[in-house]
Scaffold this motif. Structure first.
Motif, PDB file in Angstrom:
ATOM      1  N   PRO A 235      59.917 -23.222 -31.661  1.00  0.00           N
ATOM      2  CA  PRO A 235      59.871 -24.424 -30.815  1.00  0.00           C
ATOM      3  C   PRO A 235      58.588 -24.442 -29.983  1.00  0.00           C
ATOM      4  CG  PRO A 235      61.979 -23.292 -30.601  1.00  0.00           C
ATOM      5  CD  PRO A 235      61.078 -22.398 -31.386  1.00  0.00           C
ATOM      6  N   GLY A 236      58.058 -25.613 -29.772  1.00  0.00           N
ATOM      7  CA  GLY A 236      56.840 -25.763 -28.980  1.00  0.00           C
ATOM      8  C   GLY A 236      55.590 -25.644 -29.826  1.00  0.00           C
ATOM      9  N   ILE A 237      55.434 -24.532 -30.500  1.00  0.00           N
ATOM     10  CA  ILE A 237      54.249 -24.324 -31.340  1.00  0.00           C
ATOM     11  C   ILE A 237      54.275 -25.279 -32.531  1.00  0.00           C
ATOM     12  CG2 ILE A 237      53.065 -22.693 -32.848  1.00  0.00           C
ATOM     13  CD1 ILE A 237      53.903 -20.488 -30.934  1.00  0.00           C
ATOM     14  N   SER A 238      55.456 -25.427 -33.141  1.00  0.00           N
ATOM     15  CA  SER A 238      55.545 -26.306 -34.314  1.00  0.00           C
ATOM     16  C   SER A 238      55.214 -27.750 -33.942  1.00  0.00           C
ATOM     17  CB  SER A 238      56.924 -26.217 -34.954  1.00  0.00           C
ATOM     18  OG  SER A 238      57.911 -26.665 -34.065  1.00  0.00           O
ATOM     19  N   GLY A 239      55.715 -28.209 -32.799  1.00  0.00           N
ATOM     20  CA  GLY A 239      55.414 -29.572 -32.355  1.00  0.00           C
ATOM     21  C   GLY A 239      53.932 -29.765 -32.082  1.00  0.00           C
ATOM     22  N   MET A 240      53.311 -28.743 -31.482  1.00  0.00           N
ATOM     23  CA  MET A 240      51.882 -28.821 -31.188  1.00  0.00           C
ATOM     24  C   MET A 240      51.067 -28.912 -32.486  1.00  0.00           C
ATOM     25  SD  MET A 240      49.531 -26.087 -29.119  1.00  0.00           S
ATOM     26  CE  MET A 240      49.614 -24.877 -30.445  1.00  0.00           C
ATOM     27  N   ILE A 241      51.433 -28.119 -33.475  1.00  0.00           N
ATOM     28  CA  ILE A 241      50.703 -28.134 -34.750  1.00  0.00           C
ATOM     29  C   ILE A 241      50.927 -29.452 -35.480  1.00  0.00           C
ATOM     30  CG2 ILE A 241      50.547 -27.068 -37.036  1.00  0.00           C
ATOM     31  CD1 ILE A 241      51.066 -24.373 -35.610  1.00  0.00           C
ATOM     32  N   ARG A 242      52.178 -29.942 -35.487  1.00  0.00           N
ATOM     33  CA  ARG A 242      52.446 -31.239 -36.128  1.00  0.00           C
ATOM     34  C   ARG A 242      51.671 -32.367 -35.449  1.00  0.00           C
ATOM     35  NH1 ARG A 242      57.632 -28.991 -36.963  1.00  0.00           N
ATOM     36  NH2 ARG A 242      58.054 -28.850 -39.195  1.00  0.00           N
ATOM     37  N   ASN A 243      51.618 -32.338 -34.109  1.00  0.00           N
ATOM     38  CA  ASN A 243      50.858 -33.356 -33.381  1.00  0.00           C
ATOM     39  C   ASN A 243      49.369 -33.263 -33.692  1.00  0.00           C
ATOM     40  OD1 ASN A 243      53.104 -34.459 -32.181  1.00  0.00           O
ATOM     41  ND2 ASN A 243      52.924 -33.256 -30.320  1.00  0.00           N
ATOM     42  N   LEU A 244      48.867 -32.046 -33.839  1.00  0.00           N
ATOM     43  CA  LEU A 244      47.460 -31.862 -34.178  1.00  0.00           C
ATOM     44  C   LEU A 244      47.170 -32.440 -35.561  1.00  0.00           C
ATOM     45  CD1 LEU A 244      44.678 -30.538 -33.540  1.00  0.00           C
ATOM     46  CD2 LEU A 244      45.530 -28.539 -34.753  1.00  0.00           C
ATOM     47  N   ILE A 245      48.012 -32.114 -36.537  1.00  0.00           N
ATOM     48  CA  ILE A 245      47.810 -32.619 -37.898  1.00  0.00           C
ATOM     49  C   ILE A 245      47.966 -34.134 -37.933  1.00  0.00           C
ATOM     50  CG2 ILE A 245      48.723 -32.637 -40.246  1.00  0.00           C
ATOM     51  CD1 ILE A 245      49.521 -29.683 -39.770  1.00  0.00           C
ATOM     52  N   SER A 246      49.050 -34.628 -37.346  1.00  0.00           N
ATOM     53  CA  SER A 246      49.317 -36.063 -37.384  1.00  0.00           C
ATOM     54  C   SER A 246      48.296 -36.834 -36.553  1.00  0.00           C
ATOM     55  CB  SER A 246      50.729 -36.344 -36.882  1.00  0.00           C
ATOM     56  OG  SER A 246      50.994 -37.716 -36.928  1.00  0.00           O
ATOM     57  N   GLY A 247      48.008 -36.333 -35.343  1.00  0.00           N
ATOM     58  CA  GLY A 247      47.111 -37.054 -34.441  1.00  0.00           C
ATOM     59  C   GLY A 247      45.668 -37.011 -34.875  1.00  0.00           C
ATOM     60  N   LYS A 248      45.155 -35.826 -35.114  1.00  0.00           N
ATOM     61  CA  LYS A 248      43.731 -35.685 -35.415  1.00  0.00           C
ATOM     62  C   LYS A 248      43.397 -36.006 -36.865  1.00  0.00           C
ATOM     63  CE  LYS A 248      42.360 -34.712 -31.399  1.00  0.00           C
ATOM     64  NZ  LYS A 248      41.653 -35.759 -30.674  1.00  0.00           N
ATOM     65  N   LEU A 249      44.210 -35.532 -37.778  1.00  0.00           N
ATOM     66  CA  LEU A 249      43.867 -35.723 -39.179  1.00  0.00           C
ATOM     67  C   LEU A 249      44.296 -37.079 -39.716  1.00  0.00           C
ATOM     68  CD1 LEU A 249      44.641 -32.182 -40.598  1.00  0.00           C
ATOM     69  CD2 LEU A 249      42.451 -33.151 -39.926  1.00  0.00           C
ATOM     70  N   ILE A 250      45.470 -37.532 -39.332  1.00  0.00           N
ATOM     71  CA  ILE A 250      45.987 -38.787 -39.892  1.00  0.00           C
ATOM     72  C   ILE A 250      45.616 -39.977 -39.013  1.00  0.00           C
ATOM     73  CG2 ILE A 250      48.048 -40.036 -40.609  1.00  0.00           C
ATOM     74  CD1 ILE A 250      47.411 -37.652 -42.419  1.00  0.00           C
ATOM     75  N   GLU A 251      46.035 -39.960 -37.752  1.00  0.00           N
ATOM     76  CA  GLU A 251      45.839 -41.132 -36.901  1.00  0.00           C
ATOM     77  C   GLU A 251      44.367 -41.454 -36.678  1.00  0.00           C
ATOM     78  OE1 GLU A 251      48.201 -41.016 -33.324  1.00  0.00           O
ATOM     79  OE2 GLU A 251      49.959 -40.337 -34.439  1.00  0.00           O
ATOM     80  N   ASP A 252      43.528 -40.435 -36.486  1.00  0.00           N
ATOM     81  CA  ASP A 252      42.113 -40.697 -36.231  1.00  0.00           C
ATOM     82  C   ASP A 252      41.368 -41.151 -37.478  1.00  0.00           C
ATOM     83  OD1 ASP A 252      42.619 -39.947 -33.654  1.00  0.00           O
ATOM     84  OD2 ASP A 252      41.424 -38.112 -33.694  1.00  0.00           O
ATOM     85  N   LEU A 253      41.881 -40.800 -38.656  1.00  0.00           N
ATOM     86  CA  LEU A 253      41.156 -41.114 -39.884  1.00  0.00           C
ATOM     87  C   LEU A 253      41.752 -42.244 -40.698  1.00  0.00           C
ATOM     88  CD1 LEU A 253      40.377 -37.522 -41.205  1.00  0.00           C
ATOM     89  CD2 LEU A 253      38.824 -39.100 -40.045  1.00  0.00           C
ATOM     90  N   MET A 254      43.096 -42.330 -40.744  1.00  0.00           N
ATOM     91  CA  MET A 254      43.669 -43.272 -41.706  1.00  0.00           C
ATOM     92  C   MET A 254      44.987 -43.908 -41.277  1.00  0.00           C
ATOM     93  SD  MET A 254      44.770 -40.583 -44.723  1.00  0.00           S
ATOM     94  CE  MET A 254      45.472 -41.827 -45.747  1.00  0.00           C
TER      95      MET A 254
END
Length: 123
Positions: free
Chosen positions: A82-101
Motif C-alpha cells: 500500500p502507498g508505494i503501488s499507488g505512487m507508481i501507478r500515478n507516476l505511470i498513468s500521470g507522467k507516461l499516459i496523461e502527459d503524452l496521450m
C-alpha cells in the motif's frame, strides 16, 4: 474510432540503476504488464492504396487501468505494498499516459512507410 482495449503481456525485464539521492545501486524485475482503457484511433486512408493507412494518431479518452508486477531481486512484489503501488501507478498513468496521450494529446505516426516497403505506388 473509439475502441476498448485490453493488453496483457508476460514481460520479463530487468531494471538496473542507482538511487539519485544516495548513489546506491538497485535492480528489480518487471513482469506481467496489463493495460485496459478506451482508446481513440484516428487515421487517413493511404491516398493511392486503400488497403493501407497513412497518417494516424492514438490517444486515451480516460486514464487507463494499469497493472504491473515490480519485484526487487529476491524480494516481494512492490505493487502489493500500500502507498508505494499507488505512487507508481500515478507516476505511470500521470507522467507516461496523461502527459503524452490523454485526449486531446495524441501520439502521431505515419504508416505510409509500410506501404512503401510493400511496393505500393505512392502516387
Amino acid at each position: 474510432l473509439d475502441v476498448n482495449v485490453g493488453w496483457i503481456i508476460d514481460l520479463h525485464c530487468l531494471l538496473v540503476g542507482k538511487l539519485k539521492s544516495t548513489g546506491l545501486p538497485f535492480s528489480c524485475a518487471i513482469n506481467e504488464l496489463s493495460l485496459s482503457g478506451r482508446l481513440r484511433v484516428k487515421g487517413q486512408l493511404h491516398p493511392t492504396c486503400y488497403a493501407y493507412f497513412g497518417p494516424m494518431a492514438i490517444s486515451f479518452l480516460a486514464p487507463p487501468v494499469i497493472d504491473i508486477a515490480i519485484k526487487p531481486l529476491g524480494g516481494v512484489d512492490i505493487m502489493d505494498m500500500p502507498g508505494i503501488s499507488g505512487m507508481i501507478r500515478n507516476l505511470i498513468s500521470g507522467k507516461l499516459i496523461e502527459d503524452l496521450m490523454l485526449w486531446p494529446k495524441e501520439i502521431e505516426f505515419d504508416l505510409s512507410q509500410a506501404a512503401r516497403e510493400e511496393g505500393v505506388d505512392q502516387g
